[in-house]
Design a protein around this motif. Structure first.
Motif, PDB file in Angstrom:
ATOM      1  N   ASN A 149       7.340  -8.784   1.421  1.00  0.00           N
ATOM      2  CA  ASN A 149       7.860  -7.440   1.687  1.00  0.00           C
ATOM      3  C   ASN A 149       7.322  -6.836   2.984  1.00  0.00           C
ATOM      4  O   ASN A 149       7.996  -6.002   3.588  1.00  0.00           O
ATOM      5  N   SER A 196      -2.607  -4.532   5.286  1.00  0.00           N
ATOM      6  CA  SER A 196      -3.326  -5.031   6.472  1.00  0.00           C
ATOM      7  C   SER A 196      -4.375  -4.049   6.950  1.00  0.00           C
ATOM      8  O   SER A 196      -5.427  -4.436   7.423  1.00  0.00           O
ATOM      9  N   SER A 197      -4.107  -2.725   6.798  1.00  0.00           N
ATOM     10  CA  SER A 197      -5.116  -1.761   7.264  1.00  0.00           C
ATOM     11  C   SER A 197      -5.284  -0.542   6.350  1.00  0.00           C
ATOM     12  O   SER A 197      -6.313   0.116   6.395  1.00  0.00           O
ATOM     13  N   SER A 198      -4.277  -0.247   5.523  1.00  0.00           N
ATOM     14  CA  SER A 198      -4.326   0.980   4.710  1.00  0.00           C
ATOM     15  C   SER A 198      -5.184   0.796   3.464  1.00  0.00           C
ATOM     16  O   SER A 198      -4.676   0.769   2.335  1.00  0.00           O
ATOM     17  N   TYR A 222      14.164  -6.225  15.271  1.00  0.00           N
ATOM     18  CA  TYR A 222      14.115  -6.080  13.805  1.00  0.00           C
ATOM     19  C   TYR A 222      15.285  -6.835  13.152  1.00  0.00           C
ATOM     20  O   TYR A 222      15.104  -7.582  12.181  1.00  0.00           O
ATOM     21  N   SER A 226       0.823  -1.216   0.000  1.00  0.00           N
ATOM     22  CA  SER A 226       0.000   0.000   0.000  1.00  0.00           C
ATOM     23  C   SER A 226       0.853   1.261   0.000  1.00  0.00           C
ATOM     24  O   SER A 226       0.366   2.344  -0.281  1.00  0.00           O
TER      25      SER A 226
END
Ligand code: NAP
Length: 247
Positions: free
Chosen positions: A90, A37-39, A155, A14
């Protein structure tokens, strides 16, 4: 048209690097299924934008860190697009902190979204790859997964894990003509880095041999190599796209 009529799946497109990959791939003739997932709004906008290339483009709402979501996604894409040729893992997040301040949730969330997602998606799509005896899996790691970084233990661990996973899958699936490679981007200038202080960004640029931050197109072009038949004898590799930063 390096990807003419190839069917490609990209997680987390996104915005940022995923969006850049979707744009370059659509331009090169690929049919692109991508997730967010949310955008929702930016994902739908990208879907509309990329249709100008005349290929099949579709955004799917799917949480890459959720095993069941990934299985359902693989089924939906198989019905909608047919057999997938390229999978790009990604989607990723950061929750940076010094170990002293890092919570258990910060560690678990980053491992789940960045690393478990790669397992979920690869497992969901491997059945199709095995059936057709071909496929290219491209996992987006980071130079932080190669070198480590203070304040990013979670990370760095997730990105180093991706490299181990990538190489293992290359060994496991090579005999079926399924390739698995990783890309380790360095400092890539995205909307995220736009928010950083310009002086700090300039310091980063000065420390890079090529004297600039990377662009999303720089990463997308490396993906293009791994996705296309130009790399048909390349598997199990980690390509650093970092302007020489780690050299
Ligand atoms: P970004 O701008 O934050 O974009 C992340 C994308 O992933 C968004 O589209 C987001 O969509 C999606 N996403 C997040 N969690 C997800 C989930 N659980 N399921 C599905 N999609 C999800 O990040 P970026 O800078 O483009 O980074 C992309 C990848 O490159 C990441 O793996 C990152 O670690 C890696 N990387 C980036 C850099 C850099 O300098 N930018 C350097 C090295 C490596 P939603 O908003 O809908 O969640």
């Amino acid at each position: 048209m390096l990807l003419k009529d190839k069917i490609v799946v990209i997680t987390g497109a996104s915005r940022g690097i995923g969006k850049g990959i979707a744009e370059v791939f659509a331009r090169e003739g690929a049919h692109v299924a991508f997730t967010y997932s949310s955008s929702e709004a930016p994902a739908k906008q990208l879907e509309t934008e990329l249709k100008k290339y005349g290929n099949k483009i579709k955004a799917f709402k799917s949480d890459a860190s959720n095993f069941t979501d990934c299985e359902q996604l693989a089924e939906a894409i198989a019905q909608d697009f047919g057999q997938v040729d390229v999978l790009i893992n990604n989607a990723g997040i950061t929750k940076d902190n010094l170990l002293m301040r890092m919570t258990e949730a910060d560690f678990d969330d980053v491992i789940r979204v960045n690393l478990k997602s790669v397992f979920n998606m690869t497992k969901a799509f491997q059945r199709g790859f095995l059936k057709q005896r071909s496929g290219s899996i491209i996992n987006i790691s980071s130079i932080v997964g190669v070198k480590g970084n203070a304040g990013q233990a979670n990370y760095a661990a997730s990105k180093a894990g991706i490299i181990g996973f990538t190489k293992s899958i290359a060994l496991e699936l090579g005999s079926r003509n399924i390739r698995s490679n990783a890309i380790a981007p360095g400092f890539i200038e995205t909307e995220m880095t736009d928010r950083l202080d310009e002086a700090v960004v300039q310091q980063w640029r000065d420390g890079i041999p090529l004297k600039r931050g990377g662009t999303v197109e720089d990463v997308a072009n490396a993906c293009l190599f791994f996705a296309s038949d130009l790399s048909s004898y390349v598997t199990g590799q980690v390509l650093l796209v970092d302007g020489g930063m780690l050299t």
